[in-house]
Design an enzyme around this catalytic site. Structure first.
Site, PDB file in Angstrom:
ATOM      1  N   HIS A   1       0.810  -1.232   0.000  1.00 45.23           N
ATOM      2  CA  HIS A   1       0.000   0.000   0.000  1.00 45.23           C
ATOM      3  C   HIS A   1       0.843   1.282   0.000  1.00 45.23           C
ATOM      4  O   HIS A   1       0.326   2.359  -0.274  1.00 45.23           O
ATOM      5  CB  HIS A   1      -1.026   0.000   1.157  1.00 45.23           C
ATOM      6  CG  HIS A   1      -0.471   0.383   2.497  1.00 45.23           C
ATOM      7  ND1 HIS A   1      -1.283   0.733   3.558  1.00 45.23           N
ATOM      8  CD2 HIS A   1       0.804   0.473   2.967  1.00 45.23           C
ATOM      9  CE1 HIS A   1      -0.544   1.020   4.607  1.00 45.23           C
ATOM     10  NE2 HIS A   1       0.727   0.883   4.285  1.00 45.23           N
TER      11      HIS A   1
ATOM     12  N   ASN B   1      -4.840   8.640   3.460  1.00 47.83           N
ATOM     13  CA  ASN B   1      -3.582   8.840   4.184  1.00 47.83           C
ATOM     14  C   ASN B   1      -2.376   8.471   3.315  1.00 47.83           C
ATOM     15  O   ASN B   1      -1.341   9.135   3.351  1.00 47.83           O
ATOM     16  CB  ASN B   1      -3.556   8.022   5.473  1.00 47.83           C
ATOM     17  CG  ASN B   1      -2.536   8.567   6.422  1.00 47.83           C
ATOM     18  OD1 ASN B   1      -2.755   9.597   7.025  1.00 47.83           O
ATOM     19  ND2 ASN B   1      -1.383   7.937   6.493  1.00 47.83           N
TER      20      ASN B   1
HETATM   21  C1  LIG Z   1       4.575   0.966   6.414  1.00 44.48           C
HETATM   22  S1  LIG Z   1       5.913   0.239   7.221  1.00 44.48           S
HETATM   23  C2  LIG Z   1       5.286  -1.366   7.603  1.00 44.48           C
HETATM   24  C3  LIG Z   1       5.991  -1.999   8.738  1.00 44.48           C
HETATM   25  C4  LIG Z   1       5.497  -3.383   9.135  1.00 44.48           C
HETATM   26  N1  LIG Z   1       5.533  -4.319   8.030  1.00 44.48           N
HETATM   27  C5  LIG Z   1       4.113  -3.286   9.715  1.00 44.48           C
HETATM   28  O1  LIG Z   1       3.128  -3.551   9.032  1.00 44.48           O
HETATM   29  O2  LIG Z   1       4.018  -2.896  10.890  1.00 44.48           O
HETATM   30  C6  LIG Z   1       7.055  -0.058   5.917  1.00 44.48           C
HETATM   31  C7  LIG Z   1       8.323  -0.727   6.392  1.00 44.48           C
HETATM   32  O3  LIG Z   1       9.116  -1.032   5.229  1.00 44.48           O
HETATM   33  C8  LIG Z   1      10.435  -0.629   5.465  1.00 44.48           C
HETATM   34  N2  LIG Z   1      11.018  -0.311   4.154  1.00 44.48           N
HETATM   35  C9  LIG Z   1      10.607   0.653   3.303  1.00 44.48           C
HETATM   36  N3  LIG Z   1      11.348   0.642   2.182  1.00 44.48           N
HETATM   37  C10 LIG Z   1      12.257  -0.355   2.351  1.00 44.48           C
HETATM   38  C11 LIG Z   1      13.298  -0.872   1.528  1.00 44.48           C
HETATM   39  N4  LIG Z   1      13.521  -0.330   0.338  1.00 44.48           N
HETATM   40  N5  LIG Z   1      14.031  -1.904   1.985  1.00 44.48           N
HETATM   41  C12 LIG Z   1      13.789  -2.437   3.228  1.00 44.48           C
HETATM   42  N6  LIG Z   1      12.801  -1.997   4.042  1.00 44.48           N
HETATM   43  C13 LIG Z   1      12.048  -0.966   3.605  1.00 44.48           C
HETATM   44  C14 LIG Z   1      10.326   0.562   6.375  1.00 44.48           C
HETATM   45  O4  LIG Z   1      11.516   0.814   7.075  1.00 44.48           O
HETATM   46  C15 LIG Z   1       9.183   0.148   7.266  1.00 44.48           C
HETATM   47  O5  LIG Z   1       9.632  -0.586   8.362  1.00 44.48           O
END
Ligand SMILES: C[S@@+](CC[C@H](N)C(=O)[O-])C[C@H]1O[C@@H](n2cnc3c(N)ncnc32)[C@H](O)[C@@H]1O
Length: 348
Positions: free
Chosen positions: A258, A305
């Site tokens: 998302h 959001n």
């Molecule tokens: C919206 S959060 C979701 C976190 C978790 N999966 C949850 O639902 O609680 C997105 C997560 O993806 C990680 N993330 C975003 N881009 C990334 C990338 N290119 N490589 C590794 N992690 C990434 C962020 O650091 C974050 O922890």
């Protein structure tokens, strides 16, 4: 079928007025959390006057009285009057969900809504007009740098991680047991952040190995601030867009798809398809829209959001199925949990 709002409100717009004032209700809860009202009342052996609460929390007595009354009005606090003095006390719901430190505390979620989401939503009109996030106007960070905006300071990073953590207190068990995942030996929670969902996966599937994969800085903070003594999952770090993803039998992507445009999601899912063996799979955890566009309202608000803060959107099951099929995955199964987050399983 219930009478439609556009008909039932013609005589007097009760619900419409409630909607127009919705932001005030949120702010009442936000302010009480920020001031520490719920912790104070939870720990107090008896009901307290507004003056007492104000003094203990270094606030103005008149302001506090109005805030406490509003909290009574929305049934989050109780009040009784003794000798002409109003005495306020907590409720089970406030103690469980709003006081800081409780097992099911949503305090971190409230703080993030108040201090980050609320200022972003102030620019919602521009977000709709421009069709892009408002990180530049709100925080001075370019729209394409979404995680740079989220992780713009150590304090903000911790607040975001607190927010991510708190959702799985409520929905974690339901999403990890939506399907029987015990056949997957090596489970990788991509973008697993604090490890809150990995903890639920490890509990539900003790004979599988569970790993959280996230940016190095996030893994370091997760280890330092969120890891618990009995945790059995491990961490790996990297960038799932730039580098290779470690091999696994099941990739869990909770609130990842998302965040991104369809093009980026396809890129990531194709990479996962190539990284797993036949029989391997992917579990998407997302709040799913209804196909008929009529809700759920919370998911429709989440989608706005995503517009104001990220690059992505919320989607109905048919769109997830399409993206998964285009990436090579088949046998897509959808499970609505009835709570905020749902699960979709697909296999190679
Ligand atoms: C919206 S959060 C979701 C976190 C978790 N999966 C949850 O639902 O609680 C997105 C997560 O993806 C990680 N993330 C975003 N881009 C990334 C990338 N290119 N490589 C590794 N992690 C990434 C962020 O650091 C974050 O922890």
């Amino acid at each position: 079928m219930a009478e439609h709002l556009s008909q039932s409100e013609l005589d007097y717009p009760f619900k419409l007025l409630e909607y127009l004032n919705g932001f005030r209700i949120s702010k009442v809860i936000f302010a009480a959390c920020e001031l520490g009202v719920f912790e104070l009342l939870m720990k107090s052996p008896g009901a307290l006057s507004a003056q007492h609460v104000a003094q203990a929390l270094d606030a103005n007595a008149d302001g506090m009285e109005r805030l406490l009354d509003a909290l009574v009005g929305i049934e989050i606090l109780e009040v009784e009057t003794a000798d002409g003095t109003a005495l306020y006390s907590s409720t089970d719901v406030a103690n469980m969900y709003l006081a800081r430190g409780g097992v099911k505390s949503l305090h971190d979620m409230v703080i993030y809504q108040s201090q980050t989401i609320y200022p972003l939503w102030n620019n919602m009109t521009d977000a709709v007009r421009e069709g892009k996030n408002q990180n530049h106007k709100t925080f001075g960070i370019p729209p394409e740098e979404v995680f740079e905006a989220i992780y713009r300071s150590e304090e903000e990073t911790l607040k975001f991680m607190g927010l991510m953590n708190s959702s799985w207190i409520l929905d974690g068990q339901d999403v990890v047991t939506a399907f029987n995942l015990s056949g997957f030996q090596k489970i990788m929670d991509l973008g697993g952040c604090t490890g809150a969902l990995a903890r639920e996966l490890a509990k539900a599937y003790p004979s599988s190995s569970v790993t959280v994969f996230d940016f190095l800085e996030i893994v370091e903070i997760a280890r330092k601030h969120f890891l618990q003594e009995n945790d059995t999952f491990t961490f790996e770090s990297g960038d799932f867009f730039l580098g290779e993803v470690p091999p696994a039998d099941l990739y869990v992507l909770a609130r990842i798809v998302h965040d991104w445009s369809e093009e980026k999601c396809l890129r990531l899912l194709k990479k996962l398809y190539h990284a797993c063996k036949p029989g391997g799979g992917v579990l998407l955890v997302e709040a799913m829209l209804l196909e008929n566009r009529r809700g759920p309202i919370m998911t429709q608000l989440f989608s706005l959001n995503m517009l104001v803060q990220m690059e992505g959107r919320e989607r109905p099951p048919s769109q997830y199925t399409m993206i998964l099929n285009q990436s090579g995955f088949t046998n897509v199964q959808v499970c609505r949990t009835g709570k905020s987050y749902d699960a979709i399983l697909a296999v190679k």
